[in-house]
Design an enzyme around this catalytic site. Sequence first.
Site, PDB file in Angstrom:
ATOM      1  N   GLY A   8      47.500  38.056  47.044  1.00 13.77           N
ATOM      2  CA  GLY A   8      47.710  39.067  46.001  1.00 13.77           C
ATOM      3  C   GLY A   8      48.704  40.118  46.477  1.00 13.77           C
ATOM      4  O   GLY A   8      48.563  41.310  46.187  1.00 13.77           O
ATOM      5  N   GLY A  11      50.663  42.917  44.178  1.00 10.65           N
ATOM      6  CA  GLY A  11      49.959  43.966  43.441  1.00 10.65           C
ATOM      7  C   GLY A  11      50.202  45.357  43.989  1.00 10.65           C
ATOM      8  O   GLY A  11      51.104  45.580  44.807  1.00 10.65           O
ATOM      9  N   GLN A  12      49.364  46.296  43.529  1.00  9.84           N
ATOM     10  CA  GLN A  12      49.562  47.713  43.832  1.00  9.84           C
ATOM     11  C   GLN A  12      49.525  47.982  45.339  1.00  9.84           C
ATOM     12  O   GLN A  12      50.417  48.638  45.877  1.00  9.84           O
ATOM     13  CB  GLN A  12      48.482  48.542  43.130  1.00  9.84           C
ATOM     14  CG  GLN A  12      48.691  50.040  43.255  1.00  9.84           C
ATOM     15  CD  GLN A  12      47.462  50.838  42.878  1.00  9.84           C
ATOM     16  OE1 GLN A  12      46.358  50.298  42.716  1.00  9.84           O
ATOM     17  NE2 GLN A  12      47.639  52.134  42.716  1.00  9.84           N
ATOM     18  N   ASP A  34      51.403  35.349  46.427  1.00 13.45           N
ATOM     19  CA  ASP A  34      51.013  35.893  45.126  1.00 13.45           C
ATOM     20  C   ASP A  34      51.078  34.760  44.116  1.00 13.45           C
ATOM     21  O   ASP A  34      51.746  33.745  44.349  1.00 13.45           O
ATOM     22  CB  ASP A  34      51.943  37.045  44.704  1.00 13.45           C
ATOM     23  CG  ASP A  34      51.311  37.902  43.604  1.00 13.45           C
ATOM     24  OD1 ASP A  34      50.540  38.822  43.944  1.00 13.45           O
ATOM     25  OD2 ASP A  34      51.557  37.631  42.415  1.00 13.45           O
ATOM     26  N   ARG A  36      52.555  34.895  41.424  1.00 11.52           N
ATOM     27  CA  ARG A  36      53.914  34.881  40.866  1.00 11.52           C
ATOM     28  C   ARG A  36      54.938  34.957  41.983  1.00 11.52           C
ATOM     29  O   ARG A  36      54.692  35.576  43.019  1.00 11.52           O
ATOM     30  CB  ARG A  36      54.135  36.089  39.961  1.00 11.52           C
ATOM     31  CG  ARG A  36      53.524  35.902  38.607  1.00 11.52           C
ATOM     32  CD  ARG A  36      53.710  37.138  37.719  1.00 11.52           C
ATOM     33  NE  ARG A  36      52.515  37.294  36.897  1.00 11.52           N
ATOM     34  CZ  ARG A  36      51.480  38.062  37.226  1.00 11.52           C
ATOM     35  NH1 ARG A  36      51.493  38.776  38.325  1.00 11.52           N
ATOM     36  NH2 ARG A  36      50.415  38.127  36.449  1.00 11.52           N
ATOM     37  N   TYR A 140      34.282  45.722  36.928  1.00 13.86           N
ATOM     38  CA  TYR A 140      35.060  45.973  38.148  1.00 13.86           C
ATOM     39  C   TYR A 140      34.116  46.434  39.268  1.00 13.86           C
ATOM     40  O   TYR A 140      34.163  45.920  40.388  1.00 13.86           O
ATOM     41  CB  TYR A 140      36.110  47.045  37.829  1.00 13.86           C
ATOM     42  CG  TYR A 140      36.969  47.497  38.987  1.00 13.86           C
ATOM     43  CD1 TYR A 140      37.960  46.683  39.503  1.00 13.86           C
ATOM     44  CD2 TYR A 140      36.793  48.768  39.545  1.00 13.86           C
ATOM     45  CE1 TYR A 140      38.768  47.126  40.563  1.00 13.86           C
ATOM     46  CE2 TYR A 140      37.593  49.211  40.589  1.00 13.86           C
ATOM     47  CZ  TYR A 140      38.575  48.381  41.088  1.00 13.86           C
ATOM     48  OH  TYR A 140      39.367  48.818  42.123  1.00 13.86           O
ATOM     49  N   LYS A 144      32.908  44.801  42.796  1.00 17.30           N
ATOM     50  CA  LYS A 144      33.094  45.492  44.080  1.00 17.30           C
ATOM     51  C   LYS A 144      31.779  45.511  44.867  1.00 17.30           C
ATOM     52  O   LYS A 144      31.778  45.261  46.078  1.00 17.30           O
ATOM     53  CB  LYS A 144      33.620  46.910  43.876  1.00 17.30           C
ATOM     54  CG  LYS A 144      35.068  46.978  43.399  1.00 17.30           C
ATOM     55  CD  LYS A 144      36.021  46.260  44.347  1.00 17.30           C
ATOM     56  CE  LYS A 144      37.473  46.464  44.014  1.00 17.30           C
ATOM     57  NZ  LYS A 144      38.362  45.520  44.727  1.00 17.30           N
ATOM     58  N   ILE A 170      44.607  55.206  43.874  1.00 16.25           N
ATOM     59  CA  ILE A 170      45.756  55.192  44.784  1.00 16.25           C
ATOM     60  C   ILE A 170      47.018  55.656  44.065  1.00 16.25           C
ATOM     61  O   ILE A 170      47.366  55.144  42.999  1.00 16.25           O
ATOM     62  CB  ILE A 170      45.963  53.778  45.368  1.00 16.25           C
ATOM     63  CG1 ILE A 170      44.720  53.375  46.180  1.00 16.25           C
ATOM     64  CG2 ILE A 170      47.216  53.733  46.247  1.00 16.25           C
ATOM     65  CD1 ILE A 170      44.744  51.929  46.662  1.00 16.25           C
TER      66      ILE A 170
END
Length: 318
Positions: A8, A11-12, A34, A36, A140, A144, A170
């Site tokens: 991943g 991502g951010q 990733d 993509r 979410y 977690k 973040i």
Amino acid sequence: MKRILIVGAGGQIGSELTTYLRGIYGGSNVVATDVRECKALAADGPFEVLDALNATAMASVVARHHVDTIFNLVALLSAVGERNPQMAWSINIGALMNSLEVARQHHCAVFTPSSIGAFGPNSPKVKTPQDTIMQPTTIYGVCKVTGELLGNYYAHKYGMDTRSIRFPGIISNLTHPGGGTTDYAVEIYYEAIKNHRYTCAVPKDVYMDMIYMPDVLRACVELMEADPTKLVHRNSFNIASMSFTPEIIAAEIKRHIPDFVMDYDIDPVKEEIARSWPDSLDDTCAREEWGWAPQWDLPRMTEDMLKVLTPRLMAEHA
Ligand code: SER
């Protein structure tokens, strides 16, 4: 940590953590993946397209690159998760389970982020303790908490080295979050610079913990490099650096952009989520067990965000 796989990476967190880790451990030792294609991540080290839900493909990357540490960063964020809870569960937990299983089979350590979203309306609101009631009301958050329990289970059952941090919202001047409840605290800087106004979806009085990306990157490395004999906790550590409301961050920006105006168009989903999360976390355990100490607060971060973003956004506008 010598040979690292980031799942991943587009991502951010991943897009900045990849560069940061490559700076420390060497470009060729950090494999970014990733779902993509991601040209930027292929510029200074190995990149492969990888669907984190395909465990066989993940195992193949780990074996081919002799990976010893997996950073699993795949997740749908809180607000977007509420639009499709079933998909959020299958992606967030599917990627984590594959990372844990591949790590078990290939003897890797695993880092996976948790979040302030792991807490819920029944958790103590102010200075939320490390060990306390965790009954989140978002999918979410449910993912977690499950992830934290799975991480500890794999450590306990298989003796694996699993570690995690409960990140605040973040804020970064490079990567946009996308679909989170704390996104407003990033968007506000872009809109303040471009239009001198911002319409906020979160009510003005809701406190949430936030953190600047440089502290996030440093925290990941410091925790993963920490002496394991000192870690009483593993999954997952509260960390904190700043806590504010939309009204407070707006006032801070106004000190630099005096004609900045903020109004509100409350998103009821984001309001409910934001109100269910802590106002601030108690990060004593992270400080004691691995030396966590933040370097950024709201005034310094605001100064830096505006200094970095203003010329870039002005150039884009021109
Ligand atoms: N930033 C995340 C969100 O808002 C919380 O970890 O969903």
